[in-house]
Design a protein around this motif. Structure first.
Motif, PDB file in Angstrom:
ATOM      1  N   ILE A  24     -49.505 -62.238 -16.956  1.00 32.91           N
ATOM      2  CA  ILE A  24     -50.475 -62.018 -18.038  1.00 32.91           C
ATOM      3  C   ILE A  24     -49.867 -62.341 -19.391  1.00 32.91           C
ATOM      4  O   ILE A  24     -50.496 -62.989 -20.233  1.00 32.91           O
ATOM      5  CB  ILE A  24     -51.030 -60.581 -17.990  1.00 32.91           C
ATOM      6  CG1 ILE A  24     -51.910 -60.407 -16.734  1.00 32.91           C
ATOM      7  CG2 ILE A  24     -51.800 -60.232 -19.268  1.00 32.91           C
ATOM      8  CD1 ILE A  24     -52.265 -58.966 -16.422  1.00 32.91           C
ATOM      9  N   GLU A  25     -48.607 -61.922 -19.588  1.00 35.09           N
ATOM     10  CA  GLU A  25     -47.929 -62.217 -20.844  1.00 35.09           C
ATOM     11  C   GLU A  25     -47.761 -63.728 -21.037  1.00 35.09           C
ATOM     12  O   GLU A  25     -47.988 -64.244 -22.139  1.00 35.09           O
ATOM     13  CB  GLU A  25     -46.555 -61.548 -20.862  1.00 35.09           C
ATOM     14  CG  GLU A  25     -45.813 -61.715 -22.167  1.00 35.09           C
ATOM     15  CD  GLU A  25     -44.492 -60.981 -22.192  1.00 35.09           C
ATOM     16  OE1 GLU A  25     -43.606 -61.408 -22.945  1.00 35.09           O
ATOM     17  OE2 GLU A  25     -44.352 -59.977 -21.462  1.00 35.09           O
ATOM     18  N   LEU A  26     -47.434 -64.430 -19.953  1.00 36.42           N
ATOM     19  CA  LEU A  26     -47.300 -65.883 -20.031  1.00 36.42           C
ATOM     20  C   LEU A  26     -48.638 -66.531 -20.358  1.00 36.42           C
ATOM     21  O   LEU A  26     -48.719 -67.421 -21.211  1.00 36.42           O
ATOM     22  CB  LEU A  26     -46.762 -66.432 -18.708  1.00 36.42           C
ATOM     23  CG  LEU A  26     -46.578 -67.947 -18.622  1.00 36.42           C
ATOM     24  CD1 LEU A  26     -45.563 -68.421 -19.657  1.00 36.42           C
ATOM     25  CD2 LEU A  26     -46.161 -68.348 -17.229  1.00 36.42           C
ATOM     26  N   ALA A  27     -49.702 -66.099 -19.718  1.00 30.41           N
ATOM     27  CA  ALA A  27     -51.034 -66.661 -19.975  1.00 30.41           C
ATOM     28  C   ALA A  27     -51.479 -66.408 -21.405  1.00 30.41           C
ATOM     29  O   ALA A  27     -52.128 -67.255 -22.026  1.00 30.41           O
ATOM     30  CB  ALA A  27     -52.047 -66.077 -18.990  1.00 30.41           C
ATOM     31  N   ASN A  28     -51.141 -65.250 -21.955  1.00 28.97           N
ATOM     32  CA  ASN A  28     -51.524 -64.910 -23.312  1.00 28.97           C
ATOM     33  C   ASN A  28     -50.706 -65.656 -24.358  1.00 28.97           C
ATOM     34  O   ASN A  28     -51.082 -65.688 -25.528  1.00 28.97           O
ATOM     35  CB  ASN A  28     -51.421 -63.406 -23.549  1.00 28.97           C
ATOM     36  CG  ASN A  28     -52.482 -62.637 -22.813  1.00 28.97           C
ATOM     37  OD1 ASN A  28     -53.527 -63.177 -22.470  1.00 28.97           O
ATOM     38  ND2 ASN A  28     -52.241 -61.369 -22.562  1.00 28.97           N
ATOM     39  N   SER A  29     -49.594 -66.246 -23.950  1.00 28.85           N
ATOM     40  CA  SER A  29     -48.732 -66.946 -24.919  1.00 28.85           C
ATOM     41  C   SER A  29     -49.236 -68.345 -25.252  1.00 28.85           C
ATOM     42  O   SER A  29     -48.745 -68.976 -26.174  1.00 28.85           O
ATOM     43  CB  SER A  29     -47.293 -67.028 -24.394  1.00 28.85           C
ATOM     44  OG  SER A  29     -47.231 -67.893 -23.278  1.00 28.85           O
TER      45      SER A  29
END
Length: 64
Positions: free
Chosen positions: A58-63
């Motif tokens: 999720i953190e990667l997708a939000n970046s």
């Protein structure tokens, strides 16, 4: 869990995912569009691992 005919509640409870883990894992799996990552019968360790992986995804997708 039965071990040699004996039931040890501490070991059984320590191995089960906590309610908080279950709720967090369910929310994260829905947020990441991966509902198969949630299962009610996971161990504490497996739930923690899946939570960590989903948070990273999720953190990667939000970046982006």
């Amino acid at each position: 869990m039965q071990v040699q005919g004996k039931y040890n509640a501490r070991i059984f409870l320590a191995e089960q995912m906590t309610r908080a883990q279950g709720l967090r894992l369910k929310r994260l799996s829905e947020e990441a569009y991966q509902p198969a990552q949630y299962a009610r019968d996971l161990s504490f360790t497996e739930a923690a691992r899946r939570i960590q992986v989903l948070e990273a995804e999720i953190e990667l997708a939000n970046s982006f």
